[in-house]
Every structure is written in C-alpha cells, then in structure tokens.
Design an enzyme around this catalytic site. Sequence first.
Site, mmCIF file in Angstrom:
data_model
loop_
_atom_site.group_PDB
_atom_site.id
_atom_site.type_symbol
_atom_site.label_atom_id
_atom_site.label_comp_id
_atom_site.label_asym_id
_atom_site.label_seq_id
_atom_site.Cartn_x
_atom_site.Cartn_y
_atom_site.Cartn_z
ATOM 1 N N GLU A 245 0.832 -1.211 0.000
ATOM 2 C CA GLU A 245 0.000 0.000 0.000
ATOM 3 C C GLU A 245 0.867 1.263 0.000
ATOM 4 O OE1 GLU A 245 -3.023 0.341 3.135
ATOM 5 O OE2 GLU A 245 -2.765 2.510 3.020
ATOM 6 N N ASN B 284 -2.392 -5.267 9.438
ATOM 7 C CA ASN B 284 -3.411 -5.068 10.477
ATOM 8 C C ASN B 284 -3.481 -6.248 11.447
ATOM 9 O OD1 ASN B 284 -6.254 -6.553 10.089
ATOM 10 N ND2 ASN B 284 -5.259 -6.319 8.096
#
Length: 308
Positions: free
Chosen positions: A124, A222
């Site tokens: 990302e 995450n």
Amino acid sequence: MILANPRGFCAGVNMAIDALDQSIKQFGTPLYVYHEIVHNRYVVDRFKSQGVTFVNELAEVPNGGTVLYSAHGVSPSLRQEAKTRQLRAIDATCPLVTKVHLEAIKFAKEGYQILLIGHADHDEVIGTMGEAPAVMTLVETVEDVEKLPFTADSKLAYLTQTTLSVDDANMIISALKKRFPQLIGPNKEDICYATQNRQEAVKELAKEVDLVLVLGSQNSSNSQRLAELAKLMGKQAHLIDTVAELDPAWLLNVKSVLVTAGASAPEVVVQDLIDYLTRCYGAKVETHTVREEHVRFPLPKELRLVMA
Ligand code: SF4
C-alpha cells in the site's frame, strides 16, 4: 473462549475476493494478480489452486493478458505500464486506499511536502508514494521525526497507511505537530474503520483473558498490529495462519482465550480454531460484540460494466 466481534474480513477484502472470483468466472485463466490479492496465505493458496498466477512484476504478465490489482492499490506508473502493454486491468483497490491516493494527489497539487506515516516496503505504501514521489517522505517511527530535513516555513501535510496501530500513528502525528505546528492532515482519518474496530475490540476484550490468538498471516499489517497490541497489554499473544500452527504449550495454565482475526483472514480458519479448542479443551464460546459493521463496497467498475 471469547470470540471478538468485529473480526476477520473487512469490506475491502470482501470486495477484492469477490472481484477475483468474478474475474475467474468471466475471463477464465490464465489470470494474473499483481501482488497478493490480500495478505493471507489461505486465501492466496485457494486462488492458486484455481489457476490464478500472482506476480511481483507486471513484466510477468503476457501482452494482452488480464491482470487484477490487489486491495492494497498500485502506483500511477504501474497503471501506465499496463496500458502501454495493452493489458486488461481490473482494479480491486480498496476505496479507502484510493481515498489516501486522492489526498496525496490533492496535497501535491497544492504544493505541500507530504509525510506518509507507514511501513516501508508495504504494497500500500509503495502505491501511495507513487502518486507523488517527488514530494513524499516516509515516516515510520517517532525517531524519524527528528531527522526530517524540513523547517518551520515548509508547507507540510501528513497522510497515513490505512492499517497502522492507532496508538503508534497518534504518537507519530503528535511528534510531527510538535516539531512542525504548521502541519495539516486529511479531513477524515486515513486509518480505516476495520483496522480501528478490530484494535478497539482487542483493547476492550484482551483485559479479560490469559491468552490472545490472532488469525492472520505474518505479512498482514493489520493482523500484526492486533497481536502487538495484546502483547503491549501484557498478554501472551500469537499470530497464526491456521490452527495447525497452534503450539499446545501456549495453553498450559490458560483458563481463558480471546480469538480474533485480521481483516484479511477468512472465517473458515477461525471456525477451525474454535472447533479444535472446543473439541480438545472443552472451550465454551462467548461472542462479544464491541461494534457493529455494515460497510460494503461495490465490485470494480471494469466488472460491473461487463456484467451490465
Ligand atoms: S483493511 Fe481497511 S483499507 Fe484495507 S482493505 Fe480492509 S477496509 Fe480497505
């Protein structure tokens, strides 16, 4: 056993997986995905067994081939390369990642230097940095803030990766604001709802248990943050892909366990773990809901157009 809710798949991951399933149906194989569709070994292996090829370079996709961009997004130069090579591209970037890209473009146009808070080498971050590489500086830690070459006169804005630890990101933002009071940020937080909700659930529920088990892959940002958060709370915590990685030694003298899953971990691996703990340890399952989620994202427009 306390089962955390929310846990597991977020709206972006659901959309990306649906997009790949739909692409297989519509275009068949060979079908290429740039990087892992989501950072989860179980999910990636499932698609590999259906004939999908995951590539690290666009050069591995033959001219005219079909390539799907993962939920983590890609840089504009990669999109251009796909266009030049006449690849059929399907964009399964999560809209919440796209939001950060658009903010980067906006700040760059307005003449800001952008401080991107995130982890180097994460897919990302590479994609977001690529939107305005000339004005983008990566900040990974509070220590990095002191080393920044900017001054009180610099026009500065910050953005964040979507899957950071909320607490770590806030510490870095505070350090940045202290050193650069002129710093501005996005209108709405970049750390996504799913990352925040899963961390909030661990914060609230880990207090009640001896052991925290997080389902997810080691390269899932995450998921890593969930295990890290539980450890910071003084709990024994482990991040595992499937129940096969569970070490029975972790359960010695353990009376209560919190089970959760990162945003890219499928529910089937959670259920396998629950079945095992119920069968072998007589665990009784209680689901604790900390927050309800009702977010949904539509399929990529390339698939919606074909379907219509
Ligand atoms: S974790 Fe957040 S940003 Fe990443 S795919 Fe899920 S919803 Fe989108």
